[in-house]
Design a protein around this motif. Structure first.
Motif, PDB file in Angstrom:
ATOM      1  N   ALA B 195       0.340  -1.063  -0.148  1.00  0.00           N
ATOM      2  CA  ALA B 195      -0.016  -0.062   0.219  1.00  0.00           C
ATOM      3  C   ALA B 195       0.834   1.033   0.194  1.00  0.00           C
ATOM      4  CB  ALA B 195      -1.069   0.173   1.158  1.00  0.00           C
ATOM      5  N   ILE B 196       2.089   1.467  -0.338  1.00  0.00           N
ATOM      6  CA  ILE B 196       2.987   2.474  -0.331  1.00  0.00           C
ATOM      7  C   ILE B 196       2.451   3.807  -0.942  1.00  0.00           C
ATOM      8  CG2 ILE B 196       5.004   2.848  -0.708  1.00  0.00           C
ATOM      9  CD1 ILE B 196       6.345   0.810   1.231  1.00  0.00           C
ATOM     10  N   THR B 197       2.492   4.480  -0.874  1.00  0.00           N
ATOM     11  CA  THR B 197       2.198   5.638  -1.206  1.00  0.00           C
ATOM     12  C   THR B 197       2.791   5.693  -3.039  1.00  0.00           C
ATOM     13  OG1 THR B 197       2.071   7.860  -1.271  1.00  0.00           O
ATOM     14  CG2 THR B 197       3.936   6.683  -0.903  1.00  0.00           C
ATOM     15  N   GLY B 198       2.026   6.025  -3.590  1.00  0.00           N
ATOM     16  CA  GLY B 198       1.938   5.795  -5.223  1.00  0.00           C
ATOM     17  C   GLY B 198       2.471   4.622  -6.284  1.00  0.00           C
ATOM     18  N   ASN B 199       1.473   3.773  -5.614  1.00  0.00           N
ATOM     19  CA  ASN B 199       1.404   2.293  -6.002  1.00  0.00           C
ATOM     20  C   ASN B 199       3.342   1.987  -6.413  1.00  0.00           C
ATOM     21  OD1 ASN B 199      -1.089   3.769  -8.570  1.00  0.00           O
ATOM     22  ND2 ASN B 199      -1.449   2.930  -6.594  1.00  0.00           N
ATOM     23  N   TRP B 200       3.803   2.866  -4.998  1.00  0.00           N
ATOM     24  CA  TRP B 200       5.770   2.656  -5.402  1.00  0.00           C
ATOM     25  C   TRP B 200       5.232   0.882  -5.479  1.00  0.00           C
ATOM     26  CZ3 TRP B 200       9.255   1.860  -2.089  1.00  0.00           C
ATOM     27  CH2 TRP B 200      10.992   2.329  -2.050  1.00  0.00           C
ATOM     28  N   MET B 201       5.214   0.304  -4.817  1.00  0.00           N
ATOM     29  CA  MET B 201       5.222  -1.027  -4.633  1.00  0.00           C
ATOM     30  C   MET B 201       4.696  -2.191  -5.992  1.00  0.00           C
ATOM     31  SD  MET B 201       7.609  -1.672  -1.921  1.00  0.00           S
ATOM     32  CE  MET B 201       7.508  -2.751  -1.361  1.00  0.00           C
ATOM     33  N   TRP B 202       3.467  -1.674  -6.276  1.00  0.00           N
ATOM     34  CA  TRP B 202       3.128  -2.355  -7.320  1.00  0.00           C
ATOM     35  C   TRP B 202       4.050  -2.206  -8.398  1.00  0.00           C
ATOM     36  CZ3 TRP B 202       0.992  -5.480 -10.002  1.00  0.00           C
ATOM     37  CH2 TRP B 202       0.059  -5.905 -11.626  1.00  0.00           C
ATOM     38  N   GLN B 203       4.277  -0.722  -9.005  1.00  0.00           N
ATOM     39  CA  GLN B 203       5.740  -0.293  -9.556  1.00  0.00           C
ATOM     40  C   GLN B 203       7.201  -1.242  -9.904  1.00  0.00           C
ATOM     41  OE1 GLN B 203       6.280   3.355 -10.552  1.00  0.00           O
ATOM     42  NE2 GLN B 203       3.800   4.508 -10.477  1.00  0.00           N
TER      43      GLN B 203
END
Lengths: 290, 423
Positions: B195-203
């Protein structure tokens, strides 16, 4: 005669002017904005026709949000009106502690809901909250009231009911004092001596206009649920507590999509207007027949 | 007598006014606002002390910290409308563009032109690229990060793993996590901070599989291609096979610090917070983020300093502060107080600054070793940028709470984002 007409215009002018400036004007601006793609703070604005309304029909968040709002209203209105009536009758029946009880029930109405929501947040905390502490003491499993998708909306309903009961109680108490005592005496002569029949024959019919008023006011207030959602859940988990006003806020001030948010407000106003219309038409008709 | 008192009072008042003016003329106040107080608070206290020592004519005033990056951007955009902007704000690297497009951020070209040997001060072209839009510099990168893995050595050893040879693949990590789960006693094998801000972990997942968020022409969604499918499948396996709980960020931090979480995939920025939180209760180390794909990349997280001040005097002071915190000295303070990497090129090679620090703190080296993989933290085009971040997060949440099958969530995510892209 013309002087009279001039006086009418002059005397109503301030009220009409204020209404135009503060009610009609903003409403027209809002409706106009809902046909644009305006972004908060953006230098440009352009007309997009019905695109915002079109987007709304396919927007899952809006669908969930309207559904949740209706569930919230459907639970909070009957329960808080019934409890408000019950509290009013009980307090009215006993003279001695009347002041204390009415003040106690009215406290949640006077308290700031934002502050109270924070207190509720502490009380409902799954680890350190008083509510779960009590549940555990009675041998129940602790519940995560605010992060469980199935529970969260009902938790908010509970807080909403807690907040509105006192307000409804005051309205009903005002209604009760307006019932002339002769009616009870007449009913007693006609054989209605027990509480149940007194309530069914005199109190309840006489409270009908107050009840309708209370239902409509509570419904409008329930439609406007926002503070508890914003403070406690932010619409989560996963939209389980997303309500209309919170969606509008998020669109306008979170994503800056003012045009879209304006279109949502128009939808919201339709709901509120429908409720107000019920009140105006039914109440007025009721007055004419009685 | 009365007349004297009056005259005295008037004189005193005049003195106060004059004194106030003199004071205002010599002291300039710079209002600064930064996000993520739990990481940055201590660092900014030190930065203020050091900066004011060197610039006695400037007072630094911090406005209440923004919660996280999206909140920072949203708050600042609202402040822009109500004319309450700080003079300097630290914003997420991927959200700087919002302020450039809306003409809120100040073009830094004239300030840099006045500097002597700008590159020599460590402001390398690669650092400056992080804040340059349309050929003009707007942001000075303050802190950069990559995702890494935090490992509780004691728990991993108890489960039969070898922390020194930590698995480099997700399959290996999943096996180890399952063994930790089997230990019982509320031990959690794995938490991926999705859930880290800016979809960072998804990216991070998609980039590490060699994918991108959008097509090269930025017209169509690309995260629903093969790398994205592999990524969403991994997230699904984390919750289904590995039994990853759905923790809030606070709860995941608390679990790791309490020694209950064995493998934690998070930003390197939390190294100092973890040092404080664990406080020597158990041994822990960091490991590299798995990079399964060809052309694997990792998104560059972090914050940039933007100038919002409009008056020349304020701008001058704001510039001095920005230059200080992103310069060699500020970067040294920042790195020692967080887990971020310095964008500035000077400190890492200077033993008096960070070279010796890194020798003592091997945990900080993991992210540095991932530097060759760094690519931009992607920002979606158009006005709906912030809404797209939320839309992706909402769909990821449905995978994490197991309410939707991963592949269905991915196609729904692609459909949502497509609707929000510029037409």
């Amino acid at each position: 005669m013309t002087g009279g007409r001039l006086n009418v215009v002059l005397l109503t002018a301030p009220a009409v002017l204020l209404m135009l400036v503060f009610l009609v004007g903003p409403l027209l601006c809002l409706i106009a904005l809902s046909f644009t793609d305006y972004q908060l703070g953006a230098p440009s604005i352009s007309f997009v026709g019905l695109a915002n309304y079109d987007e709304m029909t396919g927007d899952d968040t809006v669908r969930i949000s309207i559904g949740n709002t209706l569930i919230y209203v459907a639970i909070v209105v009957p329960v808080s009106v019934a409890l408000g009536l019950g509290a009013a009758l009980l307090i009215d029946a006993d003279g001695s502690l009347r002041g204390f009880y009415s003040a106690a029930y009215f406290l949640p109405v006077m308290a700031t809901l934002i502050a109270m929501a924070i207190v509720w947040g502490f009380m409902l905390d799954p680890r350190i909250g008083a509510v779960n502490f009590a549940l555990k003491a009675f041998g129940f499993k602790p519940l995560d009231f605010l992060h469980d998708r199935k529970l969260v909306l009902f938790t908010l309903c509970g807080i909403g009911i807690w907040q509105s009961v006192g307000f409804n109680m005051v309205l009903f108490m005002a209604g009760l004092t307006a019932i002339p005592s002769e009616l009870y005496e007449a009913a007693a002569i006609d054989g209605a001596r027990r509480g149940g029949s007194r309530f069914a024959l005199v109190t309840w019919p006489m409270l009908a206009p107050v009840t309708l008023f209370t239902v409509v006011i509570t419904a409008i207030r329930a439609f406007q649920v926002f503070d508890t959602v914003q403070v406690l859940t932010d619409g989560g988990p996963n939209k389980a507590s997303e309500v209309l006003l919170h969606t509008i806020y998020a669109e306008a001030f979170g994503y800056f999509r003012v045009g879209y948010a304006a279109a949502l407000v128009v939808v919201f106003l339709v709901f509120i207007l429908a409720l107000s219309a019920i009140r105006v038409f039914v109440l007025d008709r009721g007055r004419q027949t009685s | 007598m009365r007349r004297y008192i009056k005259a005295f009072a008037a004189g005193a008042a005049a003195l106060v006014v004059l004194g106030g003016q003199a004071f205002a003329q010599t002291k300039t106040t710079v209002n600064v606002q930064y996000p993520l107080g739990f990481i940055f608070d201590k660092v900014f206290v030190t930065l203020k002390t050091e900066f004011e020592k060197q610039n006695p004519d400037i007072t630094v005033n911090y406005l209440p910290a923004y919660k996280e990056y999206e909140d920072a951007a949203q708050t600042a955009l609202r402040q822009a409308i109500t004319k309450q902007l700080p003079d300097v704000a630290l914003q997420a690297i991927n959200l700087q563009r919002l302020f450039v497009d809306r003409k809120i951020a100040v073009d830094l070209t004239p300030f840099i032109a006045k500097e002597k040997d700008w590159q020599g001060q460590g402001f390398s072209p690669s650092m400056m690229a992080l804040g340059t839009y349309g050929g003009k510099p707007y942001g000075l990168a303050f802190a950069v990060s990559t995702p890494i893995i935090y490992v509780n050595e004691d728990l991993v050893r108890k489960a039969g793993g070898d922390p020194a040879n930590f698995p480099t693949t997700w399959d290996g990590i999943f096996d180890l996590a399952k063994k930790v789960n089997a230990l019982g006693n509320d031990n959690v094998g794995l938490f991926y901070s999705w859930a880290i801000t800016g979809n960072w972990m998804w990216q991070a997942l998609v980039f590490s599989h060699g994918g991108t968020m959008m097509s090269a022409d930025e017209k169509t969604v690309a995260f629903d291609k093969e790398p994205g499918k592999k990524s969403i499948e991994l997230l699904g396996r984390m919750v289904k096979d590995v039994g990853m709980p759905d923790l809030t960020p606070e709860a995941s931090r608390a679990a790791f610090f309490a020694g209950k979480l064995a493998i934690w995939s998070e930003s390197t920025s939390l190294l100092r917070v973890a040092d404080d939180g664990v406080a020597g209760k158990f041994k822990w180390r960091t490991a590299r983020f798995p990079v399964p794909g060809p052309n694997a990349k990792l998104p560059t997280g972090g914050a940039s300093a933007l100038m919002f001040a409009t008056e020349p005097a304020k701008q001058e002071a704001a510039w001095k502060f920005m230059k200080f915190i992103t310069g060699a000295e500020g970067a040294t303070i920042m790195v020692k107080g967080t887990g971020y990497m310095p964008p500035n090129s000077v400190p890492a090679t200077n033993p008096a600054m960070l070279k010796d620090f890194y020798a003592e703190k091997p945990n900080h080296l993991t992210s540095l070793s991932q530097q060759p993989l760094m690519t931009a933290w992607y920002a979606f085009p158009g006005d709906n940028n912030l809404k797209i971040i939320q839309a992706i997060k909402d769909r990821l949440q449905t995978v994490i709470d197991k309410s939707t099958a991963p592949d269905a969530a991915l196609s729904a995510m692609a459909a949502d984002v497509t609707k929000l892209l510029p037409k």
